[in-house]
Write an enzyme that holds these catalytic residues in place. Structure first.
Site, PDB file in Angstrom:
ATOM      1  N   CYS A 168       8.454  13.442  -4.427  1.00 21.08           N
ATOM      2  CA  CYS A 168       8.752  14.862  -3.609  1.00 21.08           C
ATOM      3  C   CYS A 168       8.003  15.791  -3.984  1.00 21.08           C
ATOM      4  CB  CYS A 168      10.186  15.078  -3.866  1.00 21.08           C
ATOM      5  SG  CYS A 168      11.501  13.751  -3.676  1.00 21.08           S
ATOM      6  N   ARG A 211       1.514  13.014  -1.635  1.00 16.92           N
ATOM      7  CA  ARG A 211       2.324  12.319  -2.675  1.00 16.92           C
ATOM      8  C   ARG A 211       3.405  11.188  -2.079  1.00 16.92           C
ATOM      9  NH1 ARG A 211       2.830  16.015  -7.218  1.00 16.92           N
ATOM     10  NH2 ARG A 211       5.068  15.298  -7.513  1.00 16.92           N
ATOM     11  N   TRP A 219      10.921  12.253  -0.764  1.00 15.74           N
ATOM     12  CA  TRP A 219      10.911  10.883  -0.832  1.00 15.74           C
ATOM     13  C   TRP A 219      12.301  10.191  -1.210  1.00 15.74           C
ATOM     14  CZ3 TRP A 219      11.373   6.801  -4.518  1.00 15.74           C
ATOM     15  CH2 TRP A 219      10.687   5.682  -4.369  1.00 15.74           C
ATOM     16  N   ASN A 243      13.322  18.351  -7.115  1.00 14.37           N
ATOM     17  CA  ASN A 243      12.468  16.973  -7.256  1.00 14.37           C
ATOM     18  C   ASN A 243      13.257  16.309  -8.581  1.00 14.37           C
ATOM     19  OD1 ASN A 243      10.585  17.754  -5.384  1.00 14.37           O
ATOM     20  ND2 ASN A 243       8.880  17.784  -6.775  1.00 14.37           N
ATOM     21  N   GLY A 244      13.520  15.108  -8.377  1.00 18.07           N
ATOM     22  CA  GLY A 244      14.178  14.365  -9.771  1.00 18.07           C
ATOM     23  C   GLY A 244      15.506  13.840  -9.104  1.00 18.07           C
ATOM     24  N   GLU A 277      -4.543  -6.189 -10.342  1.00 17.98           N
ATOM     25  CA  GLU A 277      -4.640  -4.889  -9.854  1.00 17.98           C
ATOM     26  C   GLU A 277      -5.302  -5.163  -8.190  1.00 17.98           C
ATOM     27  OE1 GLU A 277      -5.775  -0.978  -8.571  1.00 17.98           O
ATOM     28  OE2 GLU A 277      -4.279  -2.006  -9.966  1.00 17.98           O
ATOM     29  N   LYS A 331      -3.326  -3.760  -4.893  1.00 15.84           N
ATOM     30  CA  LYS A 331      -3.812  -2.969  -3.885  1.00 15.84           C
ATOM     31  C   LYS A 331      -3.618  -3.372  -2.742  1.00 15.84           C
ATOM     32  CE  LYS A 331      -5.471   0.708  -5.931  1.00 15.84           C
ATOM     33  NZ  LYS A 331      -4.582   0.488  -7.040  1.00 15.84           N
ATOM     34  N   GLU A 387       0.120  -2.924  -1.616  1.00 13.84           N
ATOM     35  CA  GLU A 387       0.372  -1.349  -1.335  1.00 13.84           C
ATOM     36  C   GLU A 387      -0.149  -0.694   0.020  1.00 13.84           C
ATOM     37  OE1 GLU A 387      -0.118   0.848  -5.643  1.00 13.84           O
ATOM     38  OE2 GLU A 387      -1.803   0.233  -4.705  1.00 13.84           O
ATOM     39  N   HIS A 404       0.316 -24.404 -13.047  1.00 20.61           N
ATOM     40  CA  HIS A 404       1.608 -24.248 -13.626  1.00 20.61           C
ATOM     41  C   HIS A 404       2.521 -23.630 -12.803  1.00 20.61           C
ATOM     42  CE1 HIS A 404       0.329 -25.516 -17.683  1.00 20.61           C
ATOM     43  NE2 HIS A 404      -0.834 -24.470 -17.515  1.00 20.61           N
ATOM     44  N   LYS A 445       2.541   9.012  -4.632  1.00 21.75           N
ATOM     45  CA  LYS A 445       1.383   9.286  -5.335  1.00 21.75           C
ATOM     46  C   LYS A 445       1.866   9.320  -6.946  1.00 21.75           C
ATOM     47  CE  LYS A 445      -2.945   9.446  -6.416  1.00 21.75           C
ATOM     48  NZ  LYS A 445      -3.772   8.122  -6.125  1.00 21.75           N
TER      49      LYS A 445
END
Length: 607
Positions: free
Chosen positions: A2, A27, A74, A98-99, A479, A483, A486, A502, A602
């Site tokens: 947010c 963000r 958000w 925010n929070g 990584e 990506k 995402e 395995h 973000k």
């Protein structure tokens, strides 16, 4: 996550509130809104979706005012629908938050018993109702009403309030979530992100934990958690506005990928003297006094930690662990006073990482931050700060910030290995020279981006993709898969090459693309054997390797991309680039929102 913006001015603020919210879009958010005081009354407008929806709504039903607050939300508590969007407004109060308030339910139940009607499903509306009660029933002033309310709250928050009848006042406070104040001529500002302030003011200060502040058009007053008037140091922002525009590129992510040669040069120039071949580093704890290194991060930052674990143990000989910040403090970890804890975060405001840092500070003073934002909470609460110097990163999926994290961690690794006499002067020189070659090697790879783009056609019609890497390239496989997930929403998993048999090999068939990282190294032949198993099951192999690896793999697959040769210890930095390009071009093919992928933010400022 947010975003918050607030302005109190002698001029109209609505258009600039929208400008500020546009700077916070990167963000991640699912709704937005603003509130102002007009003719002594609270007026507000909010909408779901992108900011353009809010702008159209305001265009149809204009609002004005000399004081206002804005928010991009958000969703945490409550669906991403309009009634849950911020600001939340009562008779006398409007608030953005925010929070997360952990104990909101007990207050909500108490207010419901008093006959208070709630309009939303959020924890934030509880705050507005509590402050309203202080003002209406207990006749408190705005600042006192906010102070008494936050004393009761458990959790994290950055809060901004405006009040009916007060056209020249904003009250703000923070605990666990960041807030920055900006200073202007006949106006003052507040934001959760200093980036959004850069278009209004270069002079800023950062509120500390528990601070409250009042802003009018002429002055700012700051109080600590005990109510004492305090001074917080001001700083000058040096953000280049050019960095905050896409320029010639279609997306911020594309821009940030392609500016990596320049960014790498900047971070190397900050830490290395190329002419003398020496390191120029901030002060560090004595290497001989460090018995163990613990690297801590979330998401992409965790993968940079995992890569650095291989580096520190192989080159420095120091026992090293890589830890997920979101898990670290919940399993009662053993932290000793002679441990060095390295916290890695792009924003420096990642809530889980801050929580892990504060836990660790109970046991050791050896706290080192690797962050991109030097004024961030993690930086301010650490004993040593190593900035990554990546510049503003707007795309939600980290690219240049990740690469700069790897470079800074590699430089730290070389420093420790040198101090402990674990590396020869020649090897040290070779590694430093290898780092200095990275901008040229990156430019070389980027010049072949169209070839990588063609490789992405292998993903068409696929439901899942596997990434394989062994040894120091295993974290890069993780990584690369992250990506792809995402920004393309295509399921992907990264595995250590030896783990293929395995379990994951059960997924291999002719429709399954597999991205393999296998340059010539001590583990090349091991991974080649794993890939032969994939070939035998008709999997679609996309191989990234070097010249020697290509020659030895020519019968394995036709989809081979040759990367420049480099030191084995630098391959994680080099092999990350094509995986970023794969994610980007696959997302383009699928038509997803590259810079603001769904459900992601973000800076993850809530746990």
């Amino acid at each position: 996550m947010c975003g918050i913006i607030g302005i109190v001015s002698k001029n109209q603020v609505v258009d600039r509130l929208i400008d500020g919210l546009e700077r916070l879009e990167y963000r991640g958010y699912d709704s937005a809104g603003i509130a102002t005081i007009s003719s002594s009354e609270i007026v507000h407008s909010k909408s779901t979706g992108k900011l353009v929806s809010l702008k159209n709504k305001i265009k149809q039903n204009p609002i004005d005012g000399h004081v206002g607050i804005g928010h991009t939300r958000w969703a945490t508590h409550g669906e991403p629908i309009e009634v849950n969007a911020h600001p939340h407004v009562t008779k006398n109060v409007a608030v953005v938050h925010n929070g997360i308030i952990e104990n909101f339910a007990e207050f909500k139940n108490g207010l419901l018993e008093k006959g208070i009607i709630f309009n939303s499903q959020t924890d934030t509306e509880v705050i507005a109702r509590l402050v309203e009660e202080k003002i209406s029933m207990e006749k408190c002033g705005p600042l006192e009403a906010v102070r008494l309310t936050i004393e009761k709250l458990r959790g994290s928050f950055a809060l901004c309030f405006i009040f009916k009848g007060l056209e020249n006042l904003i009250v703000v406070t923070r605990r666990g979530s960041p807030l920055a104040l900006g200073f202007g001529d006949g106006e003052n500002f507040v934001s959760s992100d200093a980036l959004s302030l850069s278009i209004f003011s270069r002079k800023v200060c950062y509120l500390e934990e528990g601070d409250l502040a009042t802003l009018t058009s002429d002055e700012v007053k700051i109080y600590d958690s005990f109510g004492n008037s305090v001074f917080r140091d001001t700083q000058i922002l040096f953000t280049d506005p050019i960095n905050l525009s896409k320029g010639q590129y279609k997306h911020f992510m594309e821009k940030e990928i392609f500016e990596q040669p320049e960014v790498i040069s900047q971070v190397l120039g900050y830490y290395l003297n190329a002419f003398e071949g020496t390191l120029s580093l901030p002060s560090l704890p004595q290497s001989t006094e460090i018995q163990r290194i613990i690297l801590i991060g979330c998401g992409t930052a965790f993968y940079s930690c995992l890569a650095a674990k291989y580096w520190f143990e192989s080159l420095s000989g120091i026992t090293t662990h890589a830890e997920l910040a979101s898990e670290f403090r919940y399993r009662s970890p053993v932290v000793r006073k002679d441990d060095l804890l390295i916290f890695v975060s792009q924003s420096g405001e990642t809530a889980d990482t801050i929580g892990a840092l504060r836990f660790a500070k109970k046991y050791t003073k050896n706290i080192l931050a690797v962050v991109n934002v030097e004024q961030s909470s993690i930086a301010r609460e650490s004993n040593w700060v190593f900035p990554t110097k990546a510049g503003p990163e707007i795309g939600v999926a980290s690219t240049k910030a990740f690469i700069c994290q790897l470079i800074v961690l590699k430089i730290l690794n070389i420093k420790f290995a040198s101090d402990l006499s674990k590396i020869s002067v020649k090897n040290r020189s070779n590694l430093l020279n290898g780092l200095l070659e990275l901008p040229r090697l990156y430019a070389e790879i980027l010049s072949q981006n169209e070839n990588i783009k063609k490789l992405c056609k292998k993903f068409i019609g696929s439901n899942s993709v596997l990434y394989l890497g062994r040894d120091v390239l295993y974290p890069i496989a993780l990584e690369g898969a992250l990506k792809l997930k995402e920004i393309s929403y295509l399921h992907a998993e990264g595995y250590a090459s030896g783990e293929l048999k395995h379990g994951p090999i059960a997924l291999i068939d002719e429709s399954m693309p597999l991205v393999a990282l296998n340059p010539w190294s001590k583990v090349f032949e091991k991974t080649l054997s794993n890939l032969e198993e994939v070939k035998a099951r008709r999997g679609k192999i996309i191989l990234f390797t070097d010249k020697k690896g290509k020659e030895l793999s020519k019968d394995l697959t036709k989809s081979i991309f040759q990367l420049p040769s480099c030191s084995e210890l630098l391959t994680p930095i080099l092999y990350s680039l094509p995986l970023q390009l794969i994610a980007y071009y696959t997302a383009l093919d699928k038509g997803t929102d590259v810079d603001q992928p769904r459900n992601l933010a973000k800076s993850v400022t809530v746990e």
